[in-house]
Design a protein around this motif. Structure first.
Motif, PDB file in Angstrom:
ATOM      1  N   UNK A  69       0.836  -1.201   0.000  1.00 20.70           N
ATOM      2  CA  UNK A  69       0.000   0.000   0.000  1.00 20.70           C
ATOM      3  C   UNK A  69       0.872   1.252   0.000  1.00 20.70           C
ATOM      4  N   UNK A  70       1.942   1.234   0.779  1.00 21.08           N
ATOM      5  CA  UNK A  70       2.817   2.403   0.829  1.00 21.08           C
ATOM      6  C   UNK A  70       3.527   2.616  -0.507  1.00 21.08           C
ATOM      7  N   UNK A  71       3.979   1.550  -1.137  1.00 22.69           N
ATOM      8  CA  UNK A  71       4.603   1.673  -2.464  1.00 22.69           C
ATOM      9  C   UNK A  71       3.626   2.328  -3.438  1.00 22.69           C
ATOM     10  N   UNK A  72       2.346   1.897  -3.415  1.00 22.08           N
ATOM     11  CA  UNK A  72       1.344   2.495  -4.308  1.00 22.08           C
ATOM     12  C   UNK A  72       1.132   3.972  -3.974  1.00 22.08           C
ATOM     13  N   UNK A  83      17.557  -1.732  -1.299  1.00 27.17           N
ATOM     14  CA  UNK A  83      17.441  -1.457  -2.735  1.00 27.17           C
ATOM     15  C   UNK A  83      16.137  -2.009  -3.296  1.00 27.17           C
ATOM     16  N   UNK A  84      15.625  -3.093  -2.700  1.00 20.58           N
ATOM     17  CA  UNK A  84      14.415  -3.730  -3.225  1.00 20.58           C
ATOM     18  C   UNK A  84      13.216  -2.783  -3.221  1.00 20.58           C
ATOM     19  N   UNK A  85      13.150  -1.848  -2.271  1.00 19.85           N
ATOM     20  CA  UNK A  85      12.003  -0.926  -2.255  1.00 19.85           C
ATOM     21  C   UNK A  85      12.084   0.036  -3.439  1.00 19.85           C
ATOM     22  N   UNK A  86      13.288   0.395  -3.862  1.00 24.78           N
ATOM     23  CA  UNK A  86      13.459   1.255  -5.036  1.00 24.78           C
ATOM     24  C   UNK A  86      13.095   0.499  -6.308  1.00 24.78           C
ATOM     25  N   UNK A 104      21.923   3.878  -5.424  1.00 27.18           N
ATOM     26  CA  UNK A 104      21.696   3.542  -4.008  1.00 27.18           C
ATOM     27  C   UNK A 104      22.853   2.690  -3.501  1.00 27.18           C
ATOM     28  N   UNK A 105      23.159   2.892  -2.222  1.00 22.65           N
ATOM     29  CA  UNK A 105      24.085   2.016  -1.517  1.00 22.65           C
ATOM     30  C   UNK A 105      23.704   2.024  -0.043  1.00 22.65           C
ATOM     31  N   UNK A 106      23.610   0.857   0.545  1.00 19.95           N
ATOM     32  CA  UNK A 106      23.286   0.773   1.966  1.00 19.95           C
ATOM     33  C   UNK A 106      24.400   1.404   2.785  1.00 19.95           C
ATOM     34  N   UNK A 135      18.925   8.206  -5.146  1.00 15.35           N
ATOM     35  CA  UNK A 135      18.494   9.045  -6.250  1.00 15.35           C
ATOM     36  C   UNK A 135      17.852   8.169  -7.317  1.00 15.35           C
ATOM     37  N   UNK A 136      16.772   8.653  -7.897  1.00 14.75           N
ATOM     38  CA  UNK A 136      16.160   8.078  -9.080  1.00 14.75           C
ATOM     39  C   UNK A 136      16.211   9.150 -10.163  1.00 14.75           C
TER      40      UNK A 136
END
Length: 303
Positions: free
Chosen positions: A38-41, A69-72, A89-91, A102-103
């Motif tokens: 739901x939050x991703x949407x 990274x999976x959430x991006x 991205x880097x943890x 950044x996207x």
């Protein structure tokens, strides 16, 4: 149209992957797959709202409080309005396991290089997010983007000196880039208001101001991106080298905005101007984030 661009920064409030049995990744109360999806949407809908309002998507998006990274990858999947955006991205070693990212629209910008600047105290409990530094080309012209989430004010601002230390190091780097006449955009959650010492330091090269901060005016007008204990703050800001950036994008006007669309606000009669957050303490609220996004608009003329 050339010379019409929007950049965005958004602290998305603890965007962790869903907890797995035996492996609670988020430290949030009952953070399950349903709440995560739901939050991703909802975050993707924020991009859609901006596209509807301005007839364009933000072409560079800085994000804070990214847990993996999976959430991006989920934010940029096949159904997303930003599905063709590239991820940087880097943890980092942050004590909460959160990082900046950044996207960017890879059809508009060429990424020349990226790096992650690490600042440490030696105390694991005080570790903070790395600073992301990306160098892009736009129409063969170079510009720098920094995404930051500076140390917080928690525990009576025990990290204040650390925050000021990072700002001083960044100010030295910005001065070097300024001397080379290179364009800079700094976007992030600075954990200080625009009039605070650390933010003022970031703008300076010796006694000269090299970075413009349009969020100073918004803050003076009582405009806020977040609220702490019902007190409004404007920790989310975008600073830039005005002339150099205008030259790169061939623009005549650069404007800033706190994107507090009514869809992103609380519903009901209380705290109507507050962002609709995901959690309030351990209580799940089902909102977008405890911060509003901020935008920087570049126009080819005064609109």
């Amino acid at each position: 149209m050339a010379g019409m661009e929007t950049f965005m920064f958004y602290n998305v409030e603890n965007l962790y992957p869903p907890d797995q049995e035996g492996w609670p990744s988020s430290r949030l109360h009952n953070w399950d797959d349903y709440k995560y999806r739901l939050k991703i949407r909802k975050i993707n809908n924020v991009f859609r709202f901006i596209q509807e309002d301005y007839q364009r998507l933000p072409s560079i998006i800085g994000l804070a409080e990214i847990g993996a990274k999976s959430v991006l990858e989920d934010l940029t999947d096949g159904s997303s309005p930003i599905r063709h955006y590239e991820i940087i991205y880097q943890s980092s070693g942050d004590s909460r396991g959160l990082s900046v990212a950044l996207l960017f629209d890879k059809e508009k910008y060429k990424l020349q290089k990226s790096e992650f600047l690490k600042f440490t105290t030696g105390d694991p409990a005080l570790e903070t997010r790395d600073v992301l530094h990306a160098v892009f080309l736009y129409n063969l012209k170079k510009f720098h983007v920094f995404a930051v989430h500076l140390p917080s004010k928690r525990n009576r601002d025990v990290k204040k000196e650390f925050r000021n230390h990072i700002c001083k190091k960044l100010q030295i780097l910005f001065s070097e880039l300024h001397d080379r006449k290179e364009a800079i955009i700094l976007m992030g959650d600075l954990n200080d208001n625009p009039d605070n010492e650390s933010v003022q330091l970031l703008k300076k090269h010796h006694e000269d101001q090299i970075l413009s901060n349009p969020f100073e005016l918004l803050f003076s007008q009582g405009r806020f991106s977040c609220f702490h204990r019902k007190k409004g703050v404007l920790f989310d800001q975008i600073l830039f080298t005005e002339k150099a950036l205008a030259d790169v994008f061939s623009v005549k006007y650069i404007g800033a905005e706190i994107y507090n669309n009514t869809k992103l606000r609380n519903k009901g009669n209380q705290q109507l101007y507050f962002p609709a957050r995901t959690y309030s303490g351990s209580r799940y609220m089902g909102g977008y984030s405890d911060h509003f996004p901020i935008l920087l608009h570049l126009h080819d003329s005064h609109k």
